[in-house]
Design an enzyme around this catalytic site. Sequence first.
Site, PDB file in Angstrom:
ATOM      1  CE1 TYR A  64      -7.613  -1.761   4.105  1.00  0.00           C
ATOM      2  CE2 TYR A  64      -5.712  -2.748   3.055  1.00  0.00           C
ATOM      3  CZ  TYR A  64      -6.582  -1.695   3.199  1.00  0.00           C
ATOM      4  OH  TYR A  64      -6.431  -0.576   2.413  1.00  0.00           O
ATOM      5  CG  LEU A 113     -10.113  -2.816 -11.718  1.00  0.00           C
ATOM      6  CD1 LEU A 113     -10.187  -4.340 -11.750  1.00  0.00           C
ATOM      7  CD2 LEU A 113     -10.059  -2.253 -13.140  1.00  0.00           C
ATOM      8  CG  HIS A 132      -6.012   3.476   6.473  1.00  0.00           C
ATOM      9  ND1 HIS A 132      -6.203   2.155   6.774  1.00  0.00           N
ATOM     10  CD2 HIS A 132      -6.588   3.644   5.256  1.00  0.00           C
ATOM     11  CE1 HIS A 132      -6.856   1.562   5.792  1.00  0.00           C
ATOM     12  NE2 HIS A 132      -7.107   2.454   4.868  1.00  0.00           N
ATOM     13  CD1 TRP A 158     -10.502  -4.071   2.789  1.00  0.00           C
ATOM     14  CD2 TRP A 158     -11.031  -3.179   0.796  1.00  0.00           C
ATOM     15  NE1 TRP A 158     -11.772  -3.554   2.877  1.00  0.00           N
ATOM     16  CE2 TRP A 158     -12.115  -3.003   1.670  1.00  0.00           C
ATOM     17  CE3 TRP A 158     -11.128  -2.684  -0.513  1.00  0.00           C
ATOM     18  CZ2 TRP A 158     -13.299  -2.362   1.274  1.00  0.00           C
ATOM     19  CZ3 TRP A 158     -12.292  -2.044  -0.900  1.00  0.00           C
ATOM     20  CH2 TRP A 158     -13.363  -1.894  -0.016  1.00  0.00           C
ATOM     21  CB  SER A 185      -3.911   6.656   2.810  1.00  0.00           C
ATOM     22  OG  SER A 185      -4.982   6.173   2.046  1.00  0.00           O
TER      23      SER A 185
HETATM   24  N1  LIG Z   1      -6.303   3.766   1.512  1.00  0.00           N
HETATM   25  C1  LIG Z   1      -7.569   3.437   1.511  1.00  0.00           C
HETATM   26  O1  LIG Z   1      -8.419   4.057   2.172  1.00  0.00           O
HETATM   27  C2  LIG Z   1      -7.989   2.278   0.665  1.00  0.00           C
HETATM   28  C3  LIG Z   1      -9.352   2.018   0.436  1.00  0.00           C
HETATM   29  C4  LIG Z   1      -9.674   0.926  -0.379  1.00  0.00           C
HETATM   30  C5  LIG Z   1      -8.670   0.140  -0.931  1.00  0.00           C
HETATM   31  N2  LIG Z   1      -7.368   0.412  -0.652  1.00  0.00           N
HETATM   32  C6  LIG Z   1      -6.259  -0.395  -1.234  1.00  0.00           C
HETATM   33  O2  LIG Z   1      -6.513  -0.600  -2.601  1.00  0.00           O
HETATM   34  C7  LIG Z   1      -6.524  -1.994  -2.872  1.00  0.00           C
HETATM   35  C8  LIG Z   1      -7.442  -2.282  -4.006  1.00  0.00           C
HETATM   36  O3  LIG Z   1      -8.781  -1.921  -3.682  1.00  0.00           O
HETATM   37  P1  LIG Z   1      -9.980  -2.716  -4.330  1.00  0.00           P
HETATM   38  O4  LIG Z   1      -9.946  -4.125  -3.907  1.00  0.00           O
HETATM   39  O5  LIG Z   1     -11.214  -1.940  -4.108  1.00  0.00           O
HETATM   40  O6  LIG Z   1      -9.496  -2.638  -5.892  1.00  0.00           O
HETATM   41  P2  LIG Z   1     -10.111  -2.859  -7.311  1.00  0.00           P
HETATM   42  O7  LIG Z   1      -9.013  -3.488  -8.089  1.00  0.00           O
HETATM   43  O8  LIG Z   1     -10.720  -1.579  -7.783  1.00  0.00           O
HETATM   44  O9  LIG Z   1     -11.314  -3.908  -7.121  1.00  0.00           O
HETATM   45  C9  LIG Z   1     -11.073  -5.243  -6.842  1.00  0.00           C
HETATM   46  C10 LIG Z   1     -12.403  -5.980  -6.845  1.00  0.00           C
HETATM   47  O10 LIG Z   1     -12.859  -6.104  -8.197  1.00  0.00           O
HETATM   48  C11 LIG Z   1     -13.238  -7.444  -8.407  1.00  0.00           C
HETATM   49  N3  LIG Z   1     -13.175  -7.873  -9.807  1.00  0.00           N
HETATM   50  C12 LIG Z   1     -14.213  -8.402 -10.501  1.00  0.00           C
HETATM   51  N4  LIG Z   1     -13.833  -8.713 -11.737  1.00  0.00           N
HETATM   52  C13 LIG Z   1     -12.537  -8.441 -11.846  1.00  0.00           C
HETATM   53  C14 LIG Z   1     -11.583  -8.558 -12.886  1.00  0.00           C
HETATM   54  N5  LIG Z   1     -11.926  -9.029 -14.091  1.00  0.00           N
HETATM   55  N6  LIG Z   1     -10.330  -8.168 -12.663  1.00  0.00           N
HETATM   56  C15 LIG Z   1      -9.990  -7.667 -11.459  1.00  0.00           C
HETATM   57  N7  LIG Z   1     -10.841  -7.524 -10.408  1.00  0.00           N
HETATM   58  C16 LIG Z   1     -12.114  -7.897 -10.603  1.00  0.00           C
HETATM   59  C17 LIG Z   1     -12.277  -8.234  -7.554  1.00  0.00           C
HETATM   60  O11 LIG Z   1     -12.801  -9.538  -7.343  1.00  0.00           O
HETATM   61  P3  LIG Z   1     -11.892 -10.850  -7.632  1.00  0.00           P
HETATM   62  O12 LIG Z   1     -11.003 -11.010  -6.466  1.00  0.00           O
HETATM   63  O13 LIG Z   1     -12.925 -11.930  -7.775  1.00  0.00           O
HETATM   64  O14 LIG Z   1     -11.145 -10.633  -8.910  1.00  0.00           O
HETATM   65  C18 LIG Z   1     -12.261  -7.394  -6.296  1.00  0.00           C
HETATM   66  O15 LIG Z   1     -13.383  -7.692  -5.466  1.00  0.00           O
HETATM   67  C19 LIG Z   1      -6.911  -2.623  -1.522  1.00  0.00           C
HETATM   68  O16 LIG Z   1      -6.545  -3.983  -1.433  1.00  0.00           O
HETATM   69  C20 LIG Z   1      -6.129  -1.764  -0.585  1.00  0.00           C
HETATM   70  O17 LIG Z   1      -4.771  -2.166  -0.568  1.00  0.00           O
HETATM   71  C21 LIG Z   1      -7.013   1.466   0.119  1.00  0.00           C
END
Ligand SMILES: NC(=O)c1ccc[n+]([C@@H]2O[C@H](COP(=O)([O-])OP(=O)(O)OC[C@H]3O[C@@H](n4cnc5c(N)ncnc54)[C@H](OP(=O)(O)O)[C@@H]3O)[C@@H](O)[C@H]2O)c1
Length: 301
Positions: free
Chosen positions: A58, A215, A131, A27, A161
């Site tokens: 994305y 997270l 999605h 994403w 999803s």
């Molecule tokens: N199906 C759907 O509708 C849907 C919706 C949303 C997401 N998704 C999928 O889920 C994936 C993950 O979603 P998400 O990006 O929201 O996941 P997440 O792992 O909950 O959050 C990631 C965010 O947390 C930040 N962060 C800050 N400190 C961190 C640390 N110490 N360790 C790790 N992350 C930290 C990351 O920034 P940094 O990069 O700076 O670490 C990033 O911006 C997406 O890429 C996508 O594939 C699907």
Amino acid sequence: MSENLVSATQRQLGATVEVGPIAFGCWRFTGASDADNARLVAGALDLGINLVDNADVYGLDWGGAGFGACEEALGRVFRLDPSLRDRIALATKGGIIPGVPYNSSAKYLIEACEHSLRRMSVEHVELYQVHRPDVFTHPDEVATAFSSLHDRGLVLMFGVSNYTPAQTRALLARAHVPLVSTQPEFSCAELTAMRDGTLDLCIETGITPLAWSPLAGGRVISGEGLNAALIAVLDEIAEREKVSRAAVAVAFVLAHPADVVAIVGTQDLQHLAEITMATSVHLTRADAYRIVEASDGVKLP
Ligand SMILES: NC(=O)c1ccc[n+]([C@@H]2O[C@H](COP(=O)([O-])OP(=O)(O)OC[C@H]3O[C@@H](n4cnc5c(N)ncnc54)[C@H](OP(=O)(O)O)[C@@H]3O)[C@@H](O)[C@H]2O)c1
């Protein structure tokens, strides 16, 4: 040694594909250069991650260039280093069109998938996911799209999803090709999937839950909108286990008996390495329920 709820085993995606308990999400895959993006993907694979989750939408945010941009970025990575593709169980999604908002008609899904493959420079994907549910499309029509994509060798397996358990069950009943995964939001800050039947349906049918935003999109780290008690419990366990708070939060997702895969979204290799320590975290039943109660902000009855 006390019991440990965290399952660090490989997960089965359908009959033939094994994936690790932690997956890499695209994403926010809007890195500064193709070389940086290739280093990130290679680094994730070296950490034992093999499922990569993309989507055609994305790129619309997080500094992306627009619809399709994160698939195109991954395509450039594969062209830069073709060996990476073979190490990945590649997943993407379609069915959201900004403005409509959803379309799961057979014609649209088939064309959307063809465009996704072209953007990623691949012949096929292991997993193609709807999605978000288009409630105005009959599941038979989605099943028709799945069969066509499967029979042409473009997609090995399918997923959904943000479907309700009833929507997933309806499609499962009508699909003629493997429907192997569902992708709900699930984290210590968002517990709905373990209470609305989504994860129970996975146990019942054997489909694999892929948890998005484990997270809470970074709020587990910033603390924004979360109960202070939840952060305190996560930090206490993190200190005991000698890992980061992020690793404990991901371990919580891996502790559910549905054998969840956590799709993490960090684009920082150091953060990714810290998160993979989740598989070595020891969470007792008491730990898990302390996290649940702190998340809810009320004691369980
Ligand atoms: N199906 C759907 O509708 C849907 C919706 C949303 C997401 N998704 C999928 O889920 C994936 C993950 O979603 P998400 O990006 O929201 O996941 P997440 O792992 O909950 O959050 C990631 C965010 O947390 C930040 N962060 C800050 N400190 C961190 C640390 N110490 N360790 C790790 N992350 C930290 C990351 O920034 P940094 O990069 O700076 O670490 C990033 O911006 C997406 O890429 C996508 O594939 C699907």
